[in-house]
Structure formats: structure tokens, C-alpha cells
Design a protein around this motif. Structure first.
Motif, PDB file in Angstrom:
ATOM      1  N   THR A  59       0.898  -1.131  -0.089  1.00  0.00           N
ATOM      2  CA  THR A  59      -0.109  -0.020  -0.009  1.00  0.00           C
ATOM      3  C   THR A  59       0.976   1.313   0.127  1.00  0.00           C
ATOM      4  O   THR A  59       2.071   1.216   0.189  1.00  0.00           O
ATOM      5  CB  THR A  59      -0.881  -0.005   1.245  1.00  0.00           C
ATOM      6  OG1 THR A  59      -0.011   0.205   2.387  1.00  0.00           O
ATOM      7  CG2 THR A  59      -1.531  -1.254   1.481  1.00  0.00           C
ATOM      8  N   THR A  60       0.305   2.571  -0.089  1.00  0.00           N
ATOM      9  CA  THR A  60       0.938   3.806  -0.326  1.00  0.00           C
ATOM     10  C   THR A  60       1.990   3.883   1.076  1.00  0.00           C
ATOM     11  O   THR A  60       2.968   4.154   0.923  1.00  0.00           O
ATOM     12  CB  THR A  60      -0.075   4.866  -0.514  1.00  0.00           C
ATOM     13  OG1 THR A  60      -0.985   4.547  -1.420  1.00  0.00           O
ATOM     14  CG2 THR A  60       0.672   6.320  -0.655  1.00  0.00           C
ATOM     15  N   GLY A  61       1.299   3.351   2.009  1.00  0.00           N
ATOM     16  CA  GLY A  61       1.942   3.743   3.271  1.00  0.00           C
ATOM     17  C   GLY A  61       2.607   2.587   3.840  1.00  0.00           C
ATOM     18  O   GLY A  61       3.749   2.465   4.594  1.00  0.00           O
ATOM     19  N   MET A  63       2.152  -1.099   3.807  1.00  0.00           N
ATOM     20  CA  MET A  63       1.906  -2.021   4.436  1.00  0.00           C
ATOM     21  C   MET A  63       1.579  -3.033   3.331  1.00  0.00           C
ATOM     22  O   MET A  63       1.511  -2.749   2.167  1.00  0.00           O
ATOM     23  CB  MET A  63       0.432  -1.980   4.988  1.00  0.00           C
ATOM     24  CG  MET A  63       0.418  -1.294   6.423  1.00  0.00           C
ATOM     25  SD  MET A  63      -1.106  -0.851   6.937  1.00  0.00           S
ATOM     26  CE  MET A  63      -2.048  -2.374   7.187  1.00  0.00           C
ATOM     27  N   ASN A  64       1.556  -4.548   3.610  1.00  0.00           N
ATOM     28  CA  ASN A  64       1.309  -5.453   2.411  1.00  0.00           C
ATOM     29  C   ASN A  64      -0.028  -6.115   2.706  1.00  0.00           C
ATOM     30  O   ASN A  64      -0.543  -6.376   3.716  1.00  0.00           O
ATOM     31  CB  ASN A  64       2.465  -6.670   2.737  1.00  0.00           C
ATOM     32  CG  ASN A  64       2.100  -7.658   1.750  1.00  0.00           C
ATOM     33  OD1 ASN A  64       2.011  -7.413   0.508  1.00  0.00           O
ATOM     34  ND2 ASN A  64       1.566  -9.062   2.176  1.00  0.00           N
ATOM     35  N   GLU A  65      -0.759  -6.042   1.229  1.00  0.00           N
ATOM     36  CA  GLU A  65      -2.005  -6.468   1.634  1.00  0.00           C
ATOM     37  C   GLU A  65      -2.356  -7.730   0.723  1.00  0.00           C
ATOM     38  O   GLU A  65      -1.967  -7.740  -0.397  1.00  0.00           O
ATOM     39  CB  GLU A  65      -2.964  -5.328   0.757  1.00  0.00           C
ATOM     40  CG  GLU A  65      -4.570  -5.687   0.941  1.00  0.00           C
ATOM     41  CD  GLU A  65      -5.156  -4.533   0.204  1.00  0.00           C
ATOM     42  OE1 GLU A  65      -4.921  -3.200   0.414  1.00  0.00           O
ATOM     43  OE2 GLU A  65      -6.320  -4.803  -0.519  1.00  0.00           O
ATOM     44  N   PRO A  66      -2.214  -8.830   1.330  1.00  0.00           N
ATOM     45  CA  PRO A  66      -2.275 -10.049   0.633  1.00  0.00           C
ATOM     46  C   PRO A  66      -3.230 -10.424  -0.452  1.00  0.00           C
ATOM     47  O   PRO A  66      -4.496  -9.715  -0.219  1.00  0.00           O
ATOM     48  CB  PRO A  66      -2.483 -10.858   1.899  1.00  0.00           C
ATOM     49  CG  PRO A  66      -3.091 -10.337   3.237  1.00  0.00           C
ATOM     50  CD  PRO A  66      -2.719  -8.876   2.944  1.00  0.00           C
ATOM     51  N   GLY A 171      -0.084   4.334  -5.744  1.00  0.00           N
ATOM     52  CA  GLY A 171       0.241   5.147  -4.765  1.00  0.00           C
ATOM     53  C   GLY A 171       1.433   5.023  -4.320  1.00  0.00           C
ATOM     54  O   GLY A 171       2.264   6.096  -4.035  1.00  0.00           O
TER      55      GLY A 171
ATOM     56  N   GLY B  50      -7.872 -12.023   0.572  1.00  0.00           N
ATOM     57  CA  GLY B  50      -6.369 -12.156   0.674  1.00  0.00           C
ATOM     58  C   GLY B  50      -5.991 -12.490   2.224  1.00  0.00           C
ATOM     59  O   GLY B  50      -5.109 -13.442   2.312  1.00  0.00           O
ATOM     60  N   GLU B  54      -4.090 -16.345   3.404  1.00  0.00           N
ATOM     61  CA  GLU B  54      -3.016 -16.314   4.511  1.00  0.00           C
ATOM     62  C   GLU B  54      -3.418 -16.844   5.807  1.00  0.00           C
ATOM     63  O   GLU B  54      -2.424 -17.747   6.300  1.00  0.00           O
ATOM     64  CB  GLU B  54      -2.539 -14.894   4.870  1.00  0.00           C
ATOM     65  CG  GLU B  54      -2.003 -14.025   3.771  1.00  0.00           C
ATOM     66  CD  GLU B  54      -0.356 -14.705   3.249  1.00  0.00           C
ATOM     67  OE1 GLU B  54       0.107 -14.946   4.112  1.00  0.00           O
ATOM     68  OE2 GLU B  54      -0.200 -14.632   1.930  1.00  0.00           O
ATOM     69  N   PHE B 150      -7.401  -3.664   9.713  1.00  0.00           N
ATOM     70  CA  PHE B 150      -6.406  -3.590   8.774  1.00  0.00           C
ATOM     71  C   PHE B 150      -6.944  -2.418   7.588  1.00  0.00           C
ATOM     72  O   PHE B 150      -5.829  -1.581   7.376  1.00  0.00           O
ATOM     73  CB  PHE B 150      -6.510  -4.851   7.702  1.00  0.00           C
ATOM     74  CG  PHE B 150      -5.531  -5.058   6.556  1.00  0.00           C
ATOM     75  CD1 PHE B 150      -4.276  -5.909   7.042  1.00  0.00           C
ATOM     76  CD2 PHE B 150      -5.512  -4.244   5.418  1.00  0.00           C
ATOM     77  CE1 PHE B 150      -3.247  -5.760   6.012  1.00  0.00           C
ATOM     78  CE2 PHE B 150      -4.610  -4.367   4.429  1.00  0.00           C
ATOM     79  CZ  PHE B 150      -3.433  -5.270   4.839  1.00  0.00           C
ATOM     80  N   SER B 157      -1.885   4.765   7.292  1.00  0.00           N
ATOM     81  CA  SER B 157      -0.330   4.660   6.942  1.00  0.00           C
ATOM     82  C   SER B 157      -0.416   5.304   5.582  1.00  0.00           C
ATOM     83  O   SER B 157       0.777   5.804   5.315  1.00  0.00           O
ATOM     84  CB  SER B 157       0.030   3.527   7.027  1.00  0.00           C
ATOM     85  OG  SER B 157      -0.690   2.426   6.251  1.00  0.00           O
ATOM     86  N   ASP B 158      -1.408   5.200   4.796  1.00  0.00           N
ATOM     87  CA  ASP B 158      -1.340   5.889   3.454  1.00  0.00           C
ATOM     88  C   ASP B 158      -1.318   7.413   3.458  1.00  0.00           C
ATOM     89  O   ASP B 158      -0.464   8.068   2.984  1.00  0.00           O
ATOM     90  CB  ASP B 158      -2.615   5.950   2.670  1.00  0.00           C
ATOM     91  CG  ASP B 158      -2.524   4.252   2.001  1.00  0.00           C
ATOM     92  OD1 ASP B 158      -1.558   3.590   2.169  1.00  0.00           O
ATOM     93  OD2 ASP B 158      -3.629   3.899   1.329  1.00  0.00           O
ATOM     94  N   ALA B 161       2.218   8.542   4.549  1.00  0.00           N
ATOM     95  CA  ALA B 161       3.193   8.574   3.467  1.00  0.00           C
ATOM     96  C   ALA B 161       2.867   9.880   2.613  1.00  0.00           C
ATOM     97  O   ALA B 161       3.848  10.465   2.257  1.00  0.00           O
ATOM     98  CB  ALA B 161       2.615   7.247   2.587  1.00  0.00           C
ATOM     99  N   TRP B 162       1.310  10.055   2.349  1.00  0.00           N
ATOM    100  CA  TRP B 162       1.285  11.478   1.476  1.00  0.00           C
ATOM    101  C   TRP B 162       2.064  12.768   2.329  1.00  0.00           C
ATOM    102  O   TRP B 162       2.407  13.534   1.690  1.00  0.00           O
ATOM    103  CB  TRP B 162      -0.166  11.641   1.183  1.00  0.00           C
ATOM    104  CG  TRP B 162      -0.736  10.599   0.304  1.00  0.00           C
ATOM    105  CD1 TRP B 162      -1.653   9.529   0.591  1.00  0.00           C
ATOM    106  CD2 TRP B 162      -0.525  10.277  -1.040  1.00  0.00           C
ATOM    107  NE1 TRP B 162      -1.916   8.752  -0.574  1.00  0.00           N
ATOM    108  CE2 TRP B 162      -1.033   9.261  -1.500  1.00  0.00           C
ATOM    109  CE3 TRP B 162       0.761  10.883  -2.079  1.00  0.00           C
ATOM    110  CZ2 TRP B 162      -0.832   8.733  -2.701  1.00  0.00           C
ATOM    111  CZ3 TRP B 162       0.779  10.554  -3.272  1.00  0.00           C
ATOM    112  CH2 TRP B 162       0.227   9.345  -3.732  1.00  0.00           C
TER     113      TRP B 162
END
Lengths: 278, 405
Positions: A59-61, A63-66, A171, B50, B54, B150, B157-158, B161-162
Motif C-alpha cells: 500500500t501507499t503507506g 503495508m502488505n495487502e495479501p 500510490g 487475501g 493467508e 486492517f 499509513s497511506d 506517506a502522503w
């Protein structure tokens, strides 16, 4: 396996600042092969344990999105490419599907043991700054002779591998670009980690280990998976030239001098003999 | 002052996504979308698929875990308590795994995997308390809390980042404060979901006919145990731990809220069940093993408290099992006077006539350390007669003065 991943990620972080010695983004990339090791001549059967493949989106920040769909597609592509690669080398892959019962437990135990041993190689040999003096020239890790019990599954070698991919989202890529332009430093986009290891089930020795923290090839496509598998199989031991057993791989005589002093026990590649631990 | 204003403005930014999230949650309730507990439920969007994928992979490994308690009777019992709590229609969606781990904990994954630690089983006093925890975890599952957490984390967190590449840079202090505010809001979201799960557990308990006061009791017991541990180790009690970066509300707050909710749900709980005897019977053979695990934690204060509460503050409550446990606790600490105390507890345990044979072993080893060799050796020989196949038999035989055969 998780622990190894953590170690790889930690190693990756460690190597980013001191990366100039390494390929493009400075990720750890190492291959160890047991000195002078060759696969035995003749038909080679390699057990492949449940492939550990994880594909997601970063993700932009960060994180991993499975992503289940990508993971399933990638798994199929990788298995096909792996099979092709090994057919070209003259070896046959045997997929291990047992998950229940005694054999399933044994597979789970050895998968875990492999993860721990591989982790140790990574920490104490591959990461140069942390290398143990006694391991400077040696690559002599083993899972122990009891690993021969796995031969009952129909192979003489065990191949373990793992891939983790987190593809940078749009992103994330924009952030990477902006950060470069605006002077925010280098923001990595995408994580592509993989490792593979081969165990000789006659001795239990780890004979080859390849770790790469910046792998190439988009494994969501067939071509990308081929590229990835080729990278994963770098420096994979080649087959010894010599006596080719015409048929039946159950027993064969190793090419040893007939009367010479032999330290090791005679190698008899039959599951029953191998299963007898004493 | 200007920086402060910017910080405030920045914080306001995050208040709105949080509020928006709440609106979304309300809409979710109004929408007749299937609940994860519904029969044949499938994950809906890419993210949920997803996460399930997992977790399904992790579940395969979990099934081979050496920490898994496979005893069918105990598994059936815990599953039975869940079904009794949330009903036979909903309970099949959850798959319970009992893990042999001495800590107090339980967790829930989005695909229906529920982990229950053995340390939790040791600490529950009756079936209603276990039901309270299972109801709490089941609410996390049904309300899709991991999925929502999540999404919440991804969004924030996005945002960070921006902000890090925003053309107008915030002054350093403001940027720091902003980061704290965003990260803090993720934890605050997590605490809100814990509160929702706590409220859910009270509802389930009341519907099932369990005493809803059990939920609050779980936390008061745990809080008191944390106090006892803190006193012995001379640090601040974990029960008061809270603040901006806590995933769960403060233990003391949960205790109070749960008690109020229970009172509101069932004003007269005199007819409600706790099923303490059933719970003790179900734990049965596991008891000494769970005690051994707990003693290995080397938490003298907490364990001493735990044993005392399990004895119910009543001298007659000190059964052979508990006295054995207390002897082991003192023997393991091995401070001055501890061996004498331990020997005393082992003797009391043996006197009850119903104690694990290991009490003789403990007595023998404690007496040997006290220098009382003849009696110590005699106790060890009693143990070896009762458990000739013990793992440490060879060693103990030597200590007992018997020649090795």
C-alpha cells in the motif's frame, strides 16, 4: 519460515545503507554450495514440499495487502516453471502433498528444521558482518541423517523454497517518485524476497542455499515466473557425470573404489535401508 | 502557538476519517450483508479474500504445531461452551485451537480460527468466565474486526506517506505530533473494537443463561494477579497500563464497564449459571500440567496469588494438587527458607491422600537440599516406586543412593 523471513527483512534493512557492494538496490543476494557437490548420476527425483508463496500489494503507506488471486496464479506459474527448469536439467520433481498422519508430521518437522537451519546460514555465514569465524570457509550445515526418512515419499533430495512479493501499488510508486524529486530520500516500492535450498536426503546435508532479497520477474505472469525460477535456481548443483543407472532407481552402486578405505557407510538408495536409523 | 494550531488542524483531519468509519459501521449493520458466522459464508472483497488465504495457510501449519492440545475431551468441552454461548447455528463457523502456552490470552482470525491459550484455561474459575472470553472473541469474528482494523491502518499509513511528501512541509514538532496523532488514532480504533467485543460478550452470556458478571470477574482476577506480580517484581502493575498506544482499554476500565453492562443486561443474576463444578471436572487431568507450565514462568508473586485464589481463600480449599503446586513454586524459587516451606507443603499435600506422585519427588529434593539425606532419599524412593518409568528416574535413583543397574 517466518523467522527466516524476518531475518531476511532485517538483513535487507541492514544492508540498505551499506549497499554499494551489491546489486542495484543493495539487497542481500548470496548463494552457497557445498564444495564440490554434485547430484548423483542417473535419474534424480527431487521432493518438493508445499511451496510457500505469498503475493500481495504494497500500500501507499508500506503495508502488505495479501492477494489470494495473485498468490494462486503465481503458485501455479512457479510450479510449472520449476518443473520445466528441472526437466531441462534431467531431474524429476515429486510434489509432496501429505499433510496428515505420521508422514505429514514428519514433513512439517523437517520444513520447520530447514527454516531454522537456513536462518542460521543466513545469519552466521551470508551476512558478512555477522559471520562466525568457523564458518568462513565452511558450508557444512545438516538436518541430520534421520532426514532419510523423507525418502519414503519417493525422492532422493528435498527442495524447499519460499517467495514473498509485495508489489508496489500506484500510490506507492507515486510516493517513491515524489520522494526522489522532493528530496525525501529513497522510498522503496515493492518487496521481492525469495530463497531456495536443497537437502541431500542420504546424509541430511544442506548442499545448496540461495537467498535473494531483491528478486526479479513478475510471478503473476508465466514469463515472469520463468525468470524468477531461473534466479531462484542459480548455481543449483549439477549432476555428476558417470554411470547412468539404466532403470530402477531403487538400488545402485555408488562409484566408489572397490577396496579403498571408506569412512562413510555404503550408500544404498533404498527406502527401507535408509529408514533404519541404527 | 502557530505550530500548535497546525497540529490541531492536522489532528482534525484524522478525526474525520474516524467518524466516517463509524458511519460506515452503522451502514454495515443496516445492510443485510451476510455475517461471517452464517453457514457457507465466503470472503467478500479482495482484501478479505487475501487475509483468509493467508490465514488458511497459517492454519495448515497450526494443525501441525507441537503446542496444540489435541485431547479430544478437552476440545469438545471448549467447543461445547462456545456453542452453548453463541448458539448451535453460529458456532460451527469458528474453529477452536487450544494452545499449550502459559499466558492468559485468546485471539480470533478473520477466517474463523480461534486460539485459546492454556494459561487462560488455568485462570478461569468457572464455565461462565470461559464463555465470556469465547463470546468476546466470537464478537471480534462476527463484526469482522481484523478486517476493519486492517483497513483503518491502511488508510492512516497511506495518509502518513502522503504527508511525508506534502509540498508544504509541517514544522518538525507539528509533523511529529501529527504522526503521533495518526498512530494513536489506529490504537484508539483498536480499543473501540475491544469495547464492542466486550459489550458483545455480555449480550451472548445473558442470552445463554450464563451469569454475565463473569466477564467483569475475569478482569478483576487478572488485575489482582497483575498487582501481585508487580509487587513482587517492584514495578507498576500492568493493570494500570493504558494511554495513547494501548491496543486494549485499561483493565480497570473494562472491569467497571463490564460490571455495569452486566447489571443492565440481567438485573437479577441469581438464577444465572456459572457451572463451576462442570468446569473443574472438564479440566481434570490437565490441571497439574498447567500448573507446571505456570511455575516455569518464574512469576512467584503472580503464581502465589493465583494459587491462593484458586484455593478460594479457604484453608480447606488447599487441595493436594494446589499444595503440590505451592511446594513446587517455593522449591523452584530456592531462596532462603524456601526449601523448608516447600517440604512442608509437600508433606501437607501427601497428607491429603490425593496428590500427584510428584509430591514425593518434590519432598525428596527439598529435603536433600536441606541436608536431610536419609529422609530425602526415602521420599525419592517412594516416588520411584510410584513412577518407575519417570523421565528422570535414572538421575533420581543415583540421588536416592541406589546403584545403577
Amino acid at each position: 519460515m517466518k523467522a527466516l523471513l524476518t531475518a531476511i527483512v532485517a538483513a535487507l534493512l541492514l544492508f540498505v545503507p551499506a549497499g554499494s557492494a551489491h546489486a542495484q538496490f543493495g539487497g542481500l543476494e548470496r548463494t552457497e554450495v557445498k564444495e564440490g557437490y554434485q547430484l548423483k548420476p542417473g535419474a534424480v527425483q527431487i521432493l518438493v514440499f508445499r511451496p510457500d508463496v505469498h503475493v500481495g500489494e504494497q500500500t501507499t503507506g508500506g503495508m502488505n495487502e495479501p492477494n489470494a488471486e495473485w498468490t494462486q496464479t503465481a503458485k501455479a506459474h512457479i510450479m510449472a516453471a520449476l518443473e520445466q527448469e528441472h526437466l531441462a536439467r534431467g531431474s524429476q520433481l515429486v510434489m509432496v502433498t501429505q499433510e496428515d498422519g505420521e508422514m505429514g508430521e514428519l514433513v512439517a518437522d523437517y520444513t520447520a528444521l530447514f527454516g531454522t537451519v537456513a536462518n542460521s546460514v543466513l545469519n552466521h555465514k551470508m551476512v558478512r558482518s555477522n559471520r562466525l569465524p568457523t564458518k568462513r570457509d565452511a558450508f557444512d550445515w545438516t538436518l541430520g541423517e534421520d532426514a532419510a526418512r523423507l525418502k519414503a515419499l519417493g525422492g532422493d533430495y528435498g527442495l524447499f523454497f519460499y517467495t514473498y512479493d509485495s508489489y508496489g501499488s500506484t500510490g506507492r510508486k507515486i510516493i517513491q517518485g515524489l520522494a526522489l524529486v522532493l528530496g525525501g530520500g529513497f522510498v522503496p516500492s515493492g518487496v521481492h524476497i525469495g530463497y531456495a535450498g536443497l537437502v541431500d536426503l542420504d546424509t541430511g546435508d544442506l548442499v545448496w542455499l540461495n537467498v535473494d532479497t531483491s528478486m526479479g520477474g513478475d510471478i503473476r505472469t508465466a514469463e515472469g515466473a520463468q525468470k524468477r525460477v531461473a534466479q531462484l535456481m542459480e548455481e543449483f548443483p549439477v549432476r555428476a557425470e558417470g554411470v547412468v543407472v539404466p532403470e530402477g532407481t531403487v538400488t545402485f552402486d555408488p562409484p566408489l573404489p572397490p577396496d579403498g578405505p571408506v569412512d562413510d557407510e555404503p550408500v544404498v538408495a533404498s527406502p527401507t535401508a535408509a529408514g533404519d536409523g541404527q | 502557538m502557530k505550530q500548535f494550531a497546525i497540529t490541531l488542524a492536522a489532528s482534525a483531519l484524522f478525526a474525520s476519517p474516524l467518524a466516517a468509519q463509524d458511519v460506515a459501521a452503522v451502514e454495515q449493520v443496516a445492510d443485510p450483508a451476510p455475517l461471517p458466522s452464517a453457514h457457507g459464508y465466503e470472503p467478500q472483497d479482495d482484501l478479505e479474500k487475501g487475509l483468509w488465504y493467508e490465514m488458511d495457510e497459517a492454519e495448515r501449519r497450526l494443525k501441525q504445531s507441537k503446542f496444540l492440545i489435541e485431547d479430544p475431551a478437552l476440545n469438545d468441552y471448549v467447543r461445547g461452551v462456545l456453542c452453548r454461548t453463541v448458539g448451535e447455528d453460529r458456532c460451527p463457523a469458528a474453529r477452536i485451537y487450544l494452545m499449550r502456552t502459559p499466558q492468559f490470552n485468546a485471539s480470533m482470525a478473520p477466517n474463523g480460527v480461534m486460539l485459546v491459550y492454556s494459561g487462560l484455561l488455568l485462570r478461569m474459575r468457572d464455565e461462565a468466565q470461559l464463555a465470556a472470553v469465547l463470546g468476546h472473541e466470537f464478537t471480534h469474528f462476527e463484526k469482522q474486526h481484523s478486517l476493519r482494523l486492517f483497513r483503518n491502518m491502511r488508510k492512516k499509513s497511506d495518509l502518513m506517506a502522503w504527508l511525508s511528501v506534502a509540498p508544504v512541509r509541517l514544522p518538525y514538532a507539528a509533523a511529529m505530533a501529527t504522526q503521533f496523532a495518526v498512530i494513536g488514532s489506529v490504537f484508539s480504533f483498536s480499543r473501540d473494537m475491544e469495547r464492542e467485543a466486550d459489550a458483545g460478550s455480555i449480550k451472548e452470556l445473558a442470552q445463554a443463561g450464563y451469569d454475565p458478571r463473569a466477564a467483569s470477574a475475569v478482569w478483576s482476577q487478572l488485575g489482582a494477579e497483575m498487582d501481585a506480580t508487580a509487587k513482587e517484581r517492584r514495578h507498576r502493575s500492568n493493570k494500570k497500563r493504558g494511554g495513547l498506544f494501548a491496543t486494549h482499554p485499561r483493565t480497570t476500565d473494562r472491569m467497571g464497564t463490564l460490571a455495569q453492562l452486566a447489571e443492565a443486561a440481567v438485573p437479577d443474576a441469581s438464577a444465572a449459571e456459572t457451572r463451576a463444578a462442570e468446569y473443574r471436572a472438564a479440566l481434570g487431568d490437565w490441571w497439574p500440567q498447567l500448573i507446571d507450565d505456570q511455575i516455569a514462568l518464574q512469576d512467584f508473586g503472580g503464581t502465589e496469588y493465583l494459587l491462593a485464589t484458586l484455593a478460594g481463600g479457604d484453608p480447606a480449599g488447599w487441595t493436594g494438587d494446589l499444595l503440590y503446586a505451592r511446594g513446587e513454586l517455593y522449591r523452584a524459587r530456592a531462596k532462603e527458607g524456601d526449601f523448608a516451606q516447600a517440604a512442608d507443603f509437600f508433606r501437607q499435600a501427601i497428607a491429603t491422600g490425593d496428590t500427584p506422585p510428584e509430591s514425593w519427588r518434590g519432598l525428596g529434593l527439598a529435603l536433600m537440599r536441606l541436608g536431610n539425606k536419609p529422609e530425602g532419599q526415602e521420599a525419592l524412593r517412594s516416588y520411584l516406586t510410584l513412577r518407575p518409568q519417570a523421565a528422570d528416574a535414572a538421575l533420581l535413583r543415583t540421588m536416592a543412593g541406589e546403584t545403577l543397574s
